[in-house]
Design a protein around this motif. Structure first.
Motif, mmCIF file in Angstrom:
data_model
loop_
_atom_site.group_PDB
_atom_site.id
_atom_site.type_symbol
_atom_site.label_atom_id
_atom_site.label_comp_id
_atom_site.label_asym_id
_atom_site.label_seq_id
_atom_site.Cartn_x
_atom_site.Cartn_y
_atom_site.Cartn_z
ATOM 1 N N ALA A 70 0.851 -1.184 0.000
ATOM 2 C CA ALA A 70 0.000 0.000 0.000
ATOM 3 C C ALA A 70 0.897 1.247 0.000
ATOM 4 C CB ALA A 70 -0.982 -0.023 1.168
ATOM 5 N N SER A 71 0.539 2.275 0.756
ATOM 6 C CA SER A 71 1.298 3.533 0.678
ATOM 7 C C SER A 71 2.651 3.490 1.368
ATOM 8 C CB SER A 71 0.463 4.689 1.241
ATOM 9 O OG SER A 71 -0.513 5.088 0.312
ATOM 10 N N HIS A 101 -1.743 12.219 -16.255
ATOM 11 C CA HIS A 101 -1.741 10.886 -15.644
ATOM 12 C C HIS A 101 -1.621 10.987 -14.134
ATOM 13 C CE1 HIS A 101 -0.813 6.733 -14.748
ATOM 14 N NE2 HIS A 101 0.383 7.070 -14.299
ATOM 15 N N ALA A 102 -0.720 11.835 -13.656
ATOM 16 C CA ALA A 102 -0.550 11.999 -12.210
ATOM 17 C C ALA A 102 -1.812 12.591 -11.587
ATOM 18 C CB ALA A 102 0.655 12.885 -11.925
ATOM 19 N N ALA A 103 -2.354 13.614 -12.228
ATOM 20 C CA ALA A 103 -3.530 14.280 -11.674
ATOM 21 C C ALA A 103 -4.756 13.376 -11.646
ATOM 22 C CB ALA A 103 -3.840 15.541 -12.486
ATOM 23 N N SER A 104 -4.765 12.348 -12.499
ATOM 24 C CA SER A 104 -5.925 11.457 -12.584
ATOM 25 C C SER A 104 -5.926 10.355 -11.529
ATOM 26 C CB SER A 104 -5.971 10.797 -13.973
ATOM 27 O OG SER A 104 -4.914 9.839 -14.115
ATOM 28 N N GLN A 105 -4.902 10.280 -10.706
ATOM 29 C CA GLN A 105 -4.839 9.227 -9.698
ATOM 30 C C GLN A 105 -5.990 9.383 -8.696
ATOM 31 O OE1 GLN A 105 -2.388 6.700 -9.975
ATOM 32 N NE2 GLN A 105 -2.215 7.852 -11.905
ATOM 33 N N PRO A 106 -6.504 8.268 -8.188
ATOM 34 C CA PRO A 106 -7.585 8.358 -7.193
ATOM 35 C C PRO A 106 -7.062 8.912 -5.872
ATOM 36 C CG PRO A 106 -6.891 6.072 -7.496
ATOM 37 C CD PRO A 106 -6.177 6.871 -8.541
ATOM 38 N N GLY A 173 1.704 3.162 -4.421
ATOM 39 C CA GLY A 173 1.173 2.087 -3.586
ATOM 40 C C GLY A 173 -0.266 1.755 -3.878
ATOM 41 N N LEU A 174 -0.863 2.409 -4.873
ATOM 42 C CA LEU A 174 -2.215 2.051 -5.284
ATOM 43 C C LEU A 174 -2.247 0.605 -5.771
ATOM 44 C CD1 LEU A 174 -3.253 5.372 -7.055
ATOM 45 C CD2 LEU A 174 -4.400 4.325 -5.078
ATOM 46 N N TYR A 236 -2.749 1.999 3.409
ATOM 47 C CA TYR A 236 -3.945 1.151 3.378
ATOM 48 C C TYR A 236 -4.469 1.009 1.951
ATOM 49 C CZ TYR A 236 -8.754 -0.418 3.586
ATOM 50 O OH TYR A 236 -9.912 -1.112 3.360
ATOM 51 N N ILE A 237 -4.699 -0.221 1.546
ATOM 52 C CA ILE A 237 -5.601 -0.564 0.458
ATOM 53 C C ILE A 237 -6.390 -1.770 0.947
ATOM 54 C CG2 ILE A 237 -4.198 0.365 -1.438
ATOM 55 C CD1 ILE A 237 -3.248 -2.496 -2.007
ATOM 56 N N ARG A 238 -7.488 -2.072 0.289
ATOM 57 C CA ARG A 238 -8.337 -3.156 0.775
ATOM 58 C C ARG A 238 -7.570 -4.481 0.841
ATOM 59 N NH1 ARG A 238 -14.054 -3.523 -2.027
ATOM 60 N NH2 ARG A 238 -14.059 -1.435 -1.078
#
Length: 296
Positions: A70-71, A101-106, A173-174, A236-238
C-alpha cells in the motif's frame, strides 16, 4: 561503511528466526510471557520489531511473508527523491510538473489542474503527511521519465538495500497485484531512510503542512501518541489491510516497528504501541510472546 553495518547486521539476523512465537488463546492468569492483541485477519498480518542501532530482531511474525505494501511504497519514492536532493539533481525549490496521468490518480491526493506543478519541499510534505497519490506519481515521472521506469528504479534500489522480496510497480502504492513486499523489507527501508538521510528524516515527524493557504492534516496517529515516536509512514488498500512503519527514538533506544494487515487503524496503532512497550521492557528480554488474534 559504518552506515552500512546495521543493515548488514539486520540481514544476518533475519536469516534465522530467533524468536519463538506461540499462537494461543487468552489466559486468565498472568504468565511470564507477554500477551499482545493481534489485528485480524491472520492471513494479512505480519510484524517485526528491530533495534535500529544494532540490527537485532526483537519480535517477528510472518516477517518474510509476501504482503501488499500500500502507501508504504511511498517510502521508496521518497528515498529516491532524497537521493536526487543529495546529488544536486533537484533542490527544494525545483518545480515538479503534474501530468494528466498523475492528476488522474484516485484519492488521497491534492487535486491539481492541467499545467500545474509543485515544488520539491511541498511534494515531500504532501507524500509524507497527506500520502498524496498524484504527487507521488508526479515525482516518479519527473525522476524516472515515466512511472513504469521509476518503478524499475525503485525495485533496483530495493535490491541494493537488501530488500530481497520487494517488487515495486508504481510510485504511490495504489493497488497492483504484482507489487509485493515483506515486513522485513519495510524494516530495512525504514532503517535505511534514517541512516542515509538524517537531514531529511524530520519530514516524517510532521503531522500537517500548509499548501496554497490551507492547512493539510495527516493521519499518522502514532505521532504524539507515544513519546519517542518520530515517523514514518502509514498505508492502506483493501487487499493489504492497515499498514504502518514506525520509528521510535528516545532514551538511547531506536526501534523500527512494522505492522501490516491490521483490520483498522485503531487496532494497528494499539498493536504498535504494545510492541514498543514490550520491546522497551527489560523483563521481556528473551520472553515468549503469546498472540491473540481478534475475531473476524
Amino acid at each position: 561503511m559504518s552506515n552500512l553495518r546495521p543493515l548488514l547486521l539486520i540481514q544476518r539476523v533475519f536469516a534465522a528466526l530467533a524468536l519463538l512465537v506461540l499462537l494461543a488463546g487468552c489466559s486468565t492468569t498472568t504468565p511470564p510471557d507477554s500477551v499482545l492483541a493481534v489485528p485480524a485477519p491472520a492471513q494479512k498480518y505480519a510484524a517485526i520489531v528491530v533495534d535500529a542501532r544494532t540490527g537485532k530482531q526483537l519480535f517477528e511474525v510472518s516477517s518474510t511473508a509476501q504482503r501488499y505494501p500500500a502507501s508504504l511504497t511511498k517510502m521508496m519514492t521518497l528515498y529516491l527523491l532524497f537521493e536526487a536532493l543529495d546529488s544536486g539533481r533537484v533542490s527544494k525549490q525545483t518545480q515538479i510538473p503534474v501530468s494528466d496521468h498523475a492528476a488522474s490518480q484516485p484519492p488521497t491526493k491534492l487535486r491539481f489542474r492541467r499545467g500545474e506543478s509543485i515544488d520539491v519541499d511541498s511534494a515531500i510534505r504532501a507524500i509524507v503527511v497527506k500520502s498524496a497519490n498524484d504527487v507521488a506519481v508526479a515525482v516518479g515521472e519527473y525522476l524516472g521519465g515515466s512511472e513504469d521506469q521509476f518503478a524499475a528504479m525503485m525495485t533496483s534500489r530495493a535490491r541494493q538495500l537488501g530488500m530481497t522480496s520487494t517488487i515495486f510497480r508504481n510510485a504511490s502504492g495504489l493497488p497492483d497485484g504484482g507489487q509485493m513486499t515483506t515486513a522485513r523489507d519495510m524494516a530495512v527501508l525504514g532503517m535505511a531512510l534514517r541512516q542515509r538521510f538524517p537531514q531529511q528524516f524530520h519530514y516524517f515527524s510532521e503531522s500537517d503542512f500548509m499548501f496554497r493557504g490551507r492547512l493539510v492534516r495527516g493521519h499518522n496517529d502514532m505521532l504524539g501518541r507515544v513519546r519517542g515516536v518520530d515517523g514514518i509512514k502509514t498505508g492502506y488498500i483493501r487487499a493489504s489491510g492497515f499498514n504502518i512503519v514506525t520509528s521510535y527514538n528516545a532514551d538511547g533506544r531506536n526501534l523500527i516497528v512494522v505492522v501490516m494487515g491490521a483490520d483498522s487503524a485503531r487496532q494497528r496503532n494499539d498493536h504498535v504501541e504494545a510492541l514498543i512497550q514490550r520491546s522497551l521492557s527489560p523483563t521481556m528480554d528473551g520472553a515468549k510472546t503469546r498472540l491473540m488474534f481478534a475475531e473476524q
